[in-house]
Scaffold this active site. Structure first.
Site, PDB file in Angstrom:
ATOM      1  N   CYS A  51       1.611   6.843  -3.945  1.00 25.56           N
ATOM      2  CA  CYS A  51       3.072   6.979  -3.950  1.00 25.56           C
ATOM      3  C   CYS A  51       3.747   5.618  -4.077  1.00 25.56           C
ATOM      4  O   CYS A  51       4.742   5.474  -4.790  1.00 25.56           O
ATOM      5  CB  CYS A  51       3.537   7.707  -2.698  1.00 25.56           C
ATOM      6  SG  CYS A  51       2.867   9.374  -2.582  1.00 25.56           S
ATOM      7  N   THR A  52       3.197   4.630  -3.402  1.00 22.58           N
ATOM      8  CA  THR A  52       3.739   3.280  -3.517  1.00 22.58           C
ATOM      9  C   THR A  52       3.578   2.771  -4.943  1.00 22.58           C
ATOM     10  O   THR A  52       4.527   2.216  -5.527  1.00 22.58           O
ATOM     11  CB  THR A  52       3.054   2.335  -2.510  1.00 22.58           C
ATOM     12  OG1 THR A  52       3.317   2.819  -1.184  1.00 22.58           O
ATOM     13  CG2 THR A  52       3.556   0.911  -2.661  1.00 22.58           C
TER      14      THR A  52
END
Length: 164
Positions: A51-52
């Site tokens: 997600c990062t």
């Protein structure tokens, strides 16, 4: 299931803007329709590797979307306060929408019900919505994450098509 050609379901959620926006704002999709394409990038959870990487890639290429008068929003079930800290920590400029009550992931049928065999989160997915509120692009992850360095430009191409 929301698909290409469908009217995008409306919703209202808190908007996290990172460190520059310590106070939360309200966001309603219908208020944004008609001001250029909208990208909704659903992701499972802040502070996780994939997600990062995804949100940092969108952030790094945000000017490509802005050149098309498009807005990109990350959306997860994280609380907006956690999203703000994550945005500040990772230097993410993409505004985040907090679906903390899981209403939006249900409306868009992108519920991933067993992250770590324990919690319900958003399935990694992307929707592009045009000025008429119609979904013009839909992608839902099946299997491994895409290569975000090539995937985000593909989303930008879908936005360009929606902007025409």
């Amino acid at each position: 299931m929301v698909d290409v050609g469908d009217e995008a379901p409306d919703f209202a959620v808190p908007l996290a803007g990172g460190a520059a926006y310590n106070d939360l704002d309200d966001f309603r999709l219908s208020d944004r329709i008609g001001d250029g394409p909208v990208v909704l990038a659903f992701y499972p959870a802040a502070f996780t590797g994939g997600c990062t990487e995804e949100m940092c890639t969108f952030s790094d290429r945000l000017s490509d979307f802005e050149a098309l008068d498009a807005d990109v929003y990350g959306i997860s079930v994280d609380l907006p306060f956690a999203q703000n800290v994550w945005m500040e920590t990772e230097d993410i400029d993409v505004p985040m929408l907090s679906d903390w009550d899981h209403e939006v992931i249900r409306k868009y049928d992108v519920v991933y019900g067993d992250m770590y065999d324990r919690i319900e989160v958003a399935q990694r997915s992307v929707f592009v919505i045009d000025d008429d509120g119609i979904v013009t692009y839909r992608w839902v992850r099946e299997g491994e994450n895409p290569d975000f360095e090539t995937f985000v430009p593909e989303v930008r191409d879908a936005v360009a098509a929606a902007a025409e």
